[in-house]
Motif scaffolding. Structure first.
Motif, short mmCIF file in Angstrom:
data_model
loop_
_atom_site.label_atom_id
_atom_site.label_comp_id
_atom_site.label_asym_id
_atom_site.label_seq_id
_atom_site.Cartn_x
_atom_site.Cartn_y
_atom_site.Cartn_z
N ARG A 123 40.57 47.18 40.69
CA ARG A 123 40.15 47.48 42.05
C ARG A 123 39.85 46.15 42.73
O ARG A 123 39.10 45.33 42.20
N SER A 124 40.43 45.90 43.90
CA SER A 124 40.20 44.65 44.60
C SER A 124 39.39 44.92 45.87
O SER A 124 39.94 45.14 46.95
N GLU A 125 38.07 44.92 45.70
CA GLU A 125 37.17 45.19 46.82
C GLU A 125 35.98 44.25 46.81
O GLU A 125 34.85 44.64 47.09
N ARG A 126 36.24 42.99 46.45
CA ARG A 126 35.19 41.96 46.50
C ARG A 126 33.99 42.35 45.63
O ARG A 126 32.84 42.30 46.06
N ASP A 127 34.27 42.70 44.39
CA ASP A 127 33.21 43.04 43.44
C ASP A 127 32.48 41.78 42.98
O ASP A 127 33.02 40.67 43.04
N ARG A 128 31.28 41.97 42.47
CA ARG A 128 30.61 40.92 41.72
C ARG A 128 30.92 41.12 40.25
O ARG A 128 30.81 42.23 39.72
N GLU A 129 31.31 40.03 39.58
CA GLU A 129 31.60 40.07 38.14
C GLU A 129 30.55 39.24 37.40
O GLU A 129 30.25 38.12 37.78
N LEU A 130 30.02 39.82 36.34
CA LEU A 130 29.15 39.11 35.41
C LEU A 130 29.92 38.95 34.10
O LEU A 130 30.36 39.95 33.51
N VAL A 131 30.11 37.72 33.67
CA VAL A 131 30.86 37.44 32.45
C VAL A 131 29.86 37.12 31.35
O VAL A 131 29.24 36.04 31.34
N TRP A 132 29.68 38.07 30.43
CA TRP A 132 28.69 37.94 29.37
C TRP A 132 29.31 37.33 28.12
O TRP A 132 30.38 37.73 27.68
N THR A 133 28.63 36.37 27.52
CA THR A 133 29.09 35.75 26.28
C THR A 133 28.66 36.62 25.11
O THR A 133 27.47 36.83 24.89
N VAL A 134 29.64 37.12 24.35
CA VAL A 134 29.32 37.96 23.20
C VAL A 134 29.56 37.23 21.88
O VAL A 134 29.28 37.77 20.81
N ASN A 135 30.08 36.00 21.97
CA ASN A 135 30.27 35.18 20.78
C ASN A 135 29.83 33.75 21.11
O ASN A 135 30.65 32.86 21.33
N PRO A 136 28.51 33.52 21.16
CA PRO A 136 28.00 32.23 21.66
C PRO A 136 28.32 31.04 20.75
O PRO A 136 28.20 29.90 21.18
N THR A 137 28.72 31.28 19.51
CA THR A 137 29.04 30.16 18.62
C THR A 137 30.48 29.69 18.76
O THR A 137 30.84 28.66 18.20
N HIS A 138 31.29 30.41 19.53
CA HIS A 138 32.69 30.03 19.65
C HIS A 138 32.84 28.78 20.51
O HIS A 138 32.15 28.62 21.51
N PRO A 139 33.77 27.88 20.17
CA PRO A 139 33.96 26.66 20.97
C PRO A 139 34.26 26.94 22.44
O PRO A 139 33.87 26.14 23.31
N ILE A 140 34.94 28.03 22.75
CA ILE A 140 35.28 28.31 24.15
C ILE A 140 34.04 28.67 24.96
O ILE A 140 34.04 28.49 26.19
N ALA A 141 32.98 29.10 24.31
CA ALA A 141 31.76 29.50 25.02
C ALA A 141 30.78 28.36 25.22
O ALA A 141 29.73 28.55 25.86
N GLN A 142 31.09 27.19 24.74
CA GLN A 142 30.13 26.10 24.79
C GLN A 142 29.95 25.57 26.21
O GLN A 142 30.91 25.35 26.94
N GLY A 143 28.67 25.42 26.61
CA GLY A 143 28.35 24.82 27.90
C GLY A 143 28.46 25.75 29.09
O GLY A 143 28.39 25.29 30.23
N VAL A 144 28.60 27.06 28.85
CA VAL A 144 28.70 28.01 29.96
C VAL A 144 27.46 28.89 29.97
O VAL A 144 26.89 29.20 28.92
N PRO A 147 24.73 35.20 31.92
CA PRO A 147 26.16 35.34 32.15
C PRO A 147 26.66 34.33 33.17
O PRO A 147 25.87 33.69 33.87
N ILE A 148 27.99 34.21 33.28
CA ILE A 148 28.61 33.57 34.42
C ILE A 148 28.58 34.58 35.57
O ILE A 148 28.97 35.73 35.40
N VAL A 149 28.11 34.17 36.73
CA VAL A 149 28.04 35.05 37.89
C VAL A 149 29.15 34.67 38.87
O VAL A 149 29.19 33.54 39.36
N ILE A 150 30.04 35.61 39.14
CA ILE A 150 31.13 35.40 40.09
C ILE A 150 30.92 36.39 41.23
O ILE A 150 31.07 37.61 41.04
N GLU A 151 30.55 35.90 42.38
CA GLU A 151 30.13 36.78 43.47
C GLU A 151 31.28 37.55 44.12
O GLU A 151 31.07 38.62 44.66
#
Length: 253
Positions: A123-144, A147-151
């Motif tokens: 759905r493209s209606e200017r939603d707010r997205e919260l990106v929750w880290t569910v694997n905080p030990t993974h290298p891709i999650a480092q330094g973020v 959650p990440i808040v995308i308005e």
């Protein structure tokens, strides 16, 4: 080792939609590449190419000189030539890293590697997205942040028709209560694949500091950790446990 990164962009919306051109005046691929460069610095050498280049900018020579391919496409998946998809597929199996972004879930190469429809809800209606880290030990999650808040963002929701990920790193929630597996990794052959969903063309998501960090982390993770080699089937003689002889597959003589 310097990671050689190639950002592939479809570059269609930027040419026909003024709103997208205002957000990404130099093209989405250029903005994505800038985010990788600013986060990885001297670790990476980042270049770009687009759909309209000869062979879509993905020649044998280019792919052989690339460690990680970053892919963004949306409106023109069908224009990607099948022989180029075959070439990229072969390189991923031999160890090319692949980072697939947002609507690249429906690209030919991602579908080939997943073996499923890769269909989802949206759905493209200017939603707010919260990106929750569910694997905080993974290298891709480092330094973020968590959650990440995308308005401003397009909603992607389950069910997402992909194989069970090797690793689930991020899970997103949206204004309507939907959830989505927004950050997943897979291995195919010798290649490592990272899918990350935030990044619709209608919103300034690729200018978002934390989204740029995740993509850069994904590039660093996906870079191969072994020499590029396509897995092959070889015939072995009795008494020789180390070397295959003259047999490359069931079709070739």
């Amino acid at each position: 080792m310097t990671v050689r990164v190639l950002v592939w962009g479809e570059n269609r919306h930027e040419q026909i939609d003024q709103h997208v051109r205002d957000l990404y005046p130099d093209g989405m691929h250029t903005t994505i590449a800038a985010g990788i460069a600013e986060n990885l610095g001297d670790e990476a050498r980042v270049s770009t190419t687009t759909l309209d280049e000869p062979e879509h900018g993905l020649t044998e020579q280019v792919l052989a000189g690339t460690d990680v391919l970053v892919w963004w496409g949306h409106a023109a998946h069908g224009e990607v030539a099948d022989d180029v998809v075959d070439r990229v597929h072969r390189h991923v199996l031999s160890g090319l890293g692949l980072v697939v972004l947002h609507s690249g879930h429906w690209s030919k190469i991602f579908g080939r590697l997943m073996g499923t429809t890769c269909t989802l809800r949206w759905r493209s209606e200017r939603d707010r997205e919260l990106v929750w880290t569910v694997n905080p030990t993974h290298p891709i999650a480092q330094g973020v942040p968590h959650p990440i808040v995308i308005e401003q963002q397009e909603m992607y929701g389950e069910f997402f028709d992909i194989p069970a990920p090797d690793e689930l790193i991020f899970l997103s929630t949206f204004s309507g209560g939907e959830v989505f597996r927004s950050g997943c990794t897979f291995r195919r052959g010798h290649g490592k694949i990272f899918f990350f969903s935030p990044g619709d063309q209608d919103y300034p998501v690729y200018h978002h500091r934390d989204v740029r960090r995740v993509i850069a982390n994904g590039v660093r993770w996906a870079a191969g950790d072994r020499p590029r080699e396509t897995p092959t089937l070889l015939r072995y003689e009795s008494g020789d446990f180390f070397h295959g002889h003259g047999y490359t597959g069931p079709i070739d003589d």
